[in-house]
Design an enzyme around this catalytic site. Structure first.
Site, PDB file in Angstrom:
ATOM      1  N   GLY A   1       0.762  -1.316  -0.033  1.00  9.78           N
ATOM      2  CA  GLY A   1      -0.081  -0.062   0.071  1.00  9.78           C
ATOM      3  C   GLY A   1       0.855   1.200   0.060  1.00  9.78           C
ATOM      4  N   ALA A   2       0.227   2.381   0.441  1.00  9.75           N
ATOM      5  CA  ALA A   2       0.759   3.748   0.135  1.00  9.75           C
ATOM      6  C   ALA A   2       1.242   3.924  -1.362  1.00  9.75           C
ATOM      7  CB  ALA A   2       1.848   4.000   1.155  1.00  9.75           C
TER       8      ALA A   2
ATOM      9  N   LYS B   1      11.699  -4.476 -10.173  1.00 15.49           N
ATOM     10  CA  LYS B   1      12.918  -4.807  -9.944  1.00 15.49           C
ATOM     11  C   LYS B   1      13.553  -3.918  -8.876  1.00 15.49           C
ATOM     12  CE  LYS B   1      13.781  -5.772 -14.871  1.00 15.49           C
ATOM     13  NZ  LYS B   1      14.212  -5.304 -16.083  1.00 15.49           N
TER      14      LYS B   1
ATOM     15  N   HIS C   1       4.183   1.165  -8.093  1.00 11.18           N
ATOM     16  CA  HIS C   1       2.942   0.358  -7.917  1.00 11.18           C
ATOM     17  C   HIS C   1       2.097   0.545  -9.022  1.00 11.18           C
ATOM     18  CE1 HIS C   1       3.928   1.267  -3.528  1.00 11.18           C
ATOM     19  NE2 HIS C   1       4.200   0.033  -3.686  1.00 11.18           N
TER      20      HIS C   1
ATOM     21  N   VAL D   1      10.542   2.629 -11.465  1.00 12.28           N
ATOM     22  CA  VAL D   1      10.085   3.815 -11.511  1.00 12.28           C
ATOM     23  C   VAL D   1      10.476   4.912 -10.736  1.00 12.28           C
ATOM     24  CG1 VAL D   1       7.803   5.332 -11.885  1.00 12.28           C
ATOM     25  CG2 VAL D   1       7.926   3.120 -12.321  1.00 12.28           C
TER      26      VAL D   1
END
Ligand code: AMP
Length: 273
Positions: free
Chosen positions: A28-29, A145, A34, A173
């Site tokens: 989460g967060a 990764k 994500h 990212v």
């Protein structure tokens, strides 16, 4: 989007779906890292399942389990917008029983680097990922990764236990300035955030040297140490894609990894070369 808390309920619903299932396990967060996994899962599968669970068994005593950011309402909205079909958000009591059968991380590869600095961490990771894969039984499961050793160990578990899932590794990212996105970045003060940039800078430096033809691991690590001299470095390591230490860079088969503490926040980053 359906929000489900009970593992058995989710399992029963998903077993009726005769479609491909993409699965993204998270704590989460949610951030853009994500979301890149989630978007990929949505684009490659008929159904997408995201789990949000801050897994207590992968935190060591004294780590940040209690203060780990929890933003369930914002996460729900992000998942909904991204096209997620099922959000699985169990509590610890929903998913853990007393005196469980336990999965152990491999004695060598589970106890180097992250596993050396956080002994037992990967036991907890594999325990929860094994449960989640059995509940969801996805066609494909997406992992970043960013957590390279975690990804490697999950691929190893899938192989060792003959699990029927395709693990999809996803690129890291980053923020515009290079900082790898992480839920833990919220802990950084503005000053520490500036300092944290040295981590991605050290990786960029190594990658530039490799482009210039340098292959010697010791030389590359020494150059990275210079960039990281003001940080509390836990490790700078260069391994092959099976996490064996190497002396010379093997193009398309090496990973350069850094773990460092910045103002009490532990950050990890890596590049695949
Ligand atoms: P976490 O919520 O930190 O357990 O991460 C859930 C998944 O998202 C893991 O597979 C992570 O590797 C992945 N992830 C976390 N940060 C990033 C990032 N910056 N880029 C790509 N994937 C990420």
């Amino acid at each position: 989007m359906k929000i489900i808390q009970n593992p058995i309920e989710l399992k029963e619903i998903l077993r009726k779906e005769k479609k491909s299932i993409g699965f993204v396990p998270t704590m989460g967060a949610l951030h853009k890292g994500h979301l890149s996994l989630i978007k990929r899962a949505v684009s490659e599968n008929d159904i997408t399942v995201v789990s949000i669970f801050v897994n207590p068994t992968q935190f060591l005593p004294g780590e940040d389990f209690e203060k780990y950011p929890r933003k369930i309402e914002a996460d729900k909205r992000l998942c909904e917008i991204a096209g997620v079909d099922y959000l699985f958000a169990p509590t610890s009591d929903d998913i853990y029983q007393d005196d469980e059968v336990l999965i152990k991380a491999p004695k060598i590869k589970g106890y180097i680097l992250e596993g050396f600095n956080r002994p037992g961490h990967f036991d907890g990771v594999l325990q929860i990922v094994n449960k989640l894969l059995n509940i969801v039984k996805p066609t494909r499961a997406y992992f970043g990764k960013k957590d390279a050793q975690q990804l490697y160990l999950i691929e190893k578990m899938v192989k060792n236990f003959y699990l029927d899932v395709q693990i999809v590794p996803c690129d890291i990212v980053r923020e515009d300035d290079g900082l790898a996105m992480s839920s833990r970045n919220v802990y950084l003060s503005p000053k520490d955030r500036q300092k944290a940039l040295l981590i991605s800078k050290s990786l960029k430096r190594a990658s530039k040297l490799i482009m210039d033809g340098k292959r010697d691991v010791k030389e590359l690590k020494d150059e990275m140490k210079k960039v990281l001299k003001d940080l509390d470095v836990e490790y700078i390591e260069i391994v092959d894609r099976d996490f064996n230490k190497i002396d010379k860079i093997e193009k398309n088969n090496s990973i350069i990894l850094v773990a460092a503490k910045v103002g009490g926040t532990r950050l990890i980053d890596n590049i695949w070369v």
